[in-house]
Design a protein around this motif. Structure first.
Motif, PDB file in Angstrom:
ATOM      1  N   UNK A   1       7.022  -1.648 -17.299  1.00  0.00           N
ATOM      2  CA  UNK A   1       5.882  -1.436 -16.401  1.00  0.00           C
ATOM      3  C   UNK A   1       6.346  -1.616 -14.950  1.00  0.00           C
ATOM      4  N   UNK A   2       7.021  -0.588 -14.419  1.00  0.00           N
ATOM      5  CA  UNK A   2       7.563  -0.747 -13.062  1.00  0.00           C
ATOM      6  C   UNK A   2       6.475  -0.939 -12.013  1.00  0.00           C
ATOM      7  N   UNK A   3       6.805  -1.722 -11.001  1.00  0.00           N
ATOM      8  CA  UNK A   3       5.911  -1.975  -9.867  1.00  0.00           C
ATOM      9  C   UNK A   3       6.195  -0.928  -8.794  1.00  0.00           C
ATOM     10  N   UNK A   4       5.165  -0.160  -8.437  1.00  0.00           N
ATOM     11  CA  UNK A   4       5.358   0.937  -7.477  1.00  0.00           C
ATOM     12  C   UNK A   4       4.653   0.600  -6.165  1.00  0.00           C
ATOM     13  N   UNK A   5       5.413   0.562  -5.079  1.00  0.00           N
ATOM     14  CA  UNK A   5       4.806   0.362  -3.754  1.00  0.00           C
ATOM     15  C   UNK A   5       4.675   1.727  -3.087  1.00  0.00           C
ATOM     16  N   UNK A   6       3.425   2.126  -2.816  1.00  0.00           N
ATOM     17  CA  UNK A   6       3.195   3.377  -2.083  1.00  0.00           C
ATOM     18  C   UNK A   6       3.251   3.015  -0.595  1.00  0.00           C
ATOM     19  N   UNK A   7       4.313   3.448   0.046  1.00  0.00           N
ATOM     20  CA  UNK A   7       4.604   2.942   1.393  1.00  0.00           C
ATOM     21  C   UNK A   7       3.856   3.673   2.502  1.00  0.00           C
ATOM     22  N   UNK A   8       3.530   2.895   3.518  1.00  0.00           N
ATOM     23  CA  UNK A   8       3.009   3.432   4.773  1.00  0.00           C
ATOM     24  C   UNK A   8       3.550   2.494   5.855  1.00  0.00           C
ATOM     25  N   UNK A   9       2.974   2.576   7.048  1.00  0.00           N
ATOM     26  CA  UNK A   9       3.416   1.646   8.099  1.00  0.00           C
ATOM     27  C   UNK A   9       2.465   0.458   8.193  1.00  0.00           C
ATOM     28  N   UNK A  10       1.400   0.489   7.403  1.00  0.00           N
ATOM     29  CA  UNK A  10       0.344  -0.540   7.473  1.00  0.00           C
ATOM     30  C   UNK A  10      -0.094  -0.927   6.061  1.00  0.00           C
ATOM     31  N   UNK A  11      -0.903  -1.984   5.964  1.00  0.00           N
ATOM     32  CA  UNK A  11      -1.401  -2.418   4.645  1.00  0.00           C
ATOM     33  C   UNK A  11      -2.880  -2.083   4.470  1.00  0.00           C
ATOM     34  N   UNK A  12      -3.471  -1.522   5.490  1.00  0.00           N
ATOM     35  CA  UNK A  12      -4.886  -1.146   5.396  1.00  0.00           C
ATOM     36  C   UNK A  12      -4.989   0.362   5.626  1.00  0.00           C
ATOM     37  N   UNK A  13      -6.081   0.959   5.136  1.00  0.00           N
ATOM     38  CA  UNK A  13      -6.197   2.417   5.264  1.00  0.00           C
ATOM     39  C   UNK A  13      -6.562   2.793   6.694  1.00  0.00           C
ATOM     40  N   UNK A  14      -5.775   3.678   7.250  1.00  0.00           N
ATOM     41  CA  UNK A  14      -6.040   4.213   8.585  1.00  0.00           C
ATOM     42  C   UNK A  14      -6.104   5.727   8.433  1.00  0.00           C
ATOM     43  N   UNK A  15      -7.285   6.288   8.629  1.00  0.00           N
ATOM     44  CA  UNK A  15      -7.480   7.714   8.367  1.00  0.00           C
ATOM     45  C   UNK A  15      -6.498   8.587   9.142  1.00  0.00           C
TER      46      UNK A  15
END
Ligand code: COD
Length: 304
Positions: A170-184
């Motif tokens: 059960x691999x742990x997948x990090x969907x990367x962005x530059x932030x941890x909160x949603x920014x439209x």
């Protein structure tokens, strides 16, 4: 579970050698990697490209090659010859030598004789950082230039399938962005949140996805705790899903030049494993990639 490259080589000791078609083999690092893998009886190489140049390098590195060589006038023809060898069953694995990735990939995608499988094909980079006893995958830093949400889902699933073949259930997948909160305004953060929701609702299975996560929270539990992020993936990622090819390619190469990590690179989702490393990758990285491709091919054979 294959935690590191040492484990990988130990698991390969009892597998039969596989035939590898090496496209544009006229490169010292490529030939050293092929030599090491052949001496370990992991592969039986077929060397394609400019055979004059290949023979010269073989001589320089004292590799007394007695196998098959195929002469070819240019990289496009070499790519076609090698892809056809694999699609016709004469070879089990395709390996990129000294040619542009796009040249090989265009041949791989050929509709008549390529290695399409009906799935999206994607690149997976493998990194074993010096300070961690695990292999982390980074995808896609090599093939899909600007994937949309559906393509990101396919890229993610290709990496999950590889994780499963490396016995990570059960691999742990990090969907990367530059932030941890949603920014439209930051598309990667929106897609990461959607992929997380798709995972929660069973549209993506066989793994745990969380995002958006920034790189620090994905790989450092300390950084995640500092930012108050509670997630099974934070600090524990097995797969880093990057928003585009530039991010993935730069991350992989930054690690390559500024750290002592160990590396490998493959194309996933094709009808056969494809070794695809950067031309500047070391011979050790190329050898690790051959070993991974051989392990994955052997795993698939056991399953069928
Ligand atoms: N999986 C399956 N099919 C694909 C994929 C894929 N990843 N990409 C394209 N296709 C199919 C399309 O559906 C279409 O049918 C056909 O292939 C052609 O599509 P194009 O016109 O988008 O593709 P090409 O041939 O112009 O380019 C495909 C490449 C993979 C060569 C291109 O996307 C590319 O150059 N990618 C980046 C490679 C690179 O430079 N990497 C960085 C260095 S490692």
């Amino acid at each position: 579970m294959i935690k590191n490259f040492h484990d990988l080589y130990a698991h390969l000791s009892d597998t039969d050698p596989l035939r590898v078609a090496v496209a544009s083999a006229d490169d010292e690092d490529v030939l050293r990697a092929v030599q090491a893998a052949a001496e370990k009886k992991l592969i039986i190489p077929v060397l394609a490209g400019n055979t004059g140049k290949i023979s010269g390098i073989l001589k320089n590195i004292n590799y007394h090659f007695t196998g098959e060589m195929v002469d070819s006038p240019d990289p496009e023809t070499t790519a076609e010859i090698c892809v056809k060898m694999v699609s016709s069953g004469k070879a089990d694995i395709l390996m990129k030598g000294l040619m542009a990735s796009s040249t090989l990939l265009k041949a791989v995608l050929n509709r008549e004789w390529g290695l399409r499988s009906g799935q999206l094909l994607s690149h997976v980079g493998f990194i074993q950082p010096q300070n961690m006893d695990k292999i982390i995958m980074i995808t896609d830093g090599g093939m899909n230039i600007a994937p949309d949400l559906n393509q990101k889902k396919s890229i993610l699933m290709n990496a999950v399938e590889i994780a499963h073949s490396l016995l990570v259930d059960n691999p742990m997948v990090a969907a990367l962005s530059a932030v941890e909160t949603v920014n439209e305004a930051m598309r990667s953060s929106v897609d990461a949140a959607l992929l997380t929701r798709m995972n929660e609702r069973g549209q993506i299975s066989g793994c745990t996805v969380d995002g958006p996560l920034a790189m620090d929270n994905a790989v450092s539990a300390e950084a995640a705790a500092h930012k108050g992020i509670k997630s099974p993936v934070a600090g524990n990622a097995d797969i880093l899903l990057v928003p585009n090819v530039e991010t993935g390619n730069a991350a992989y190469k930054i690690l390559h030049y500024f750290s002592n990590a160990r590396f490998a690179g493959l194309i996933a989702g094709a009808s056969a494993p494809i070794v695809l490393t950067s031309r500047s990758d070391s011979s050790e990285s190329k050898q690790n990639s051959i070993a991974l491709a051989a392990f994955i091919a052997a795993h698939k054979r056991r399953k069928t």
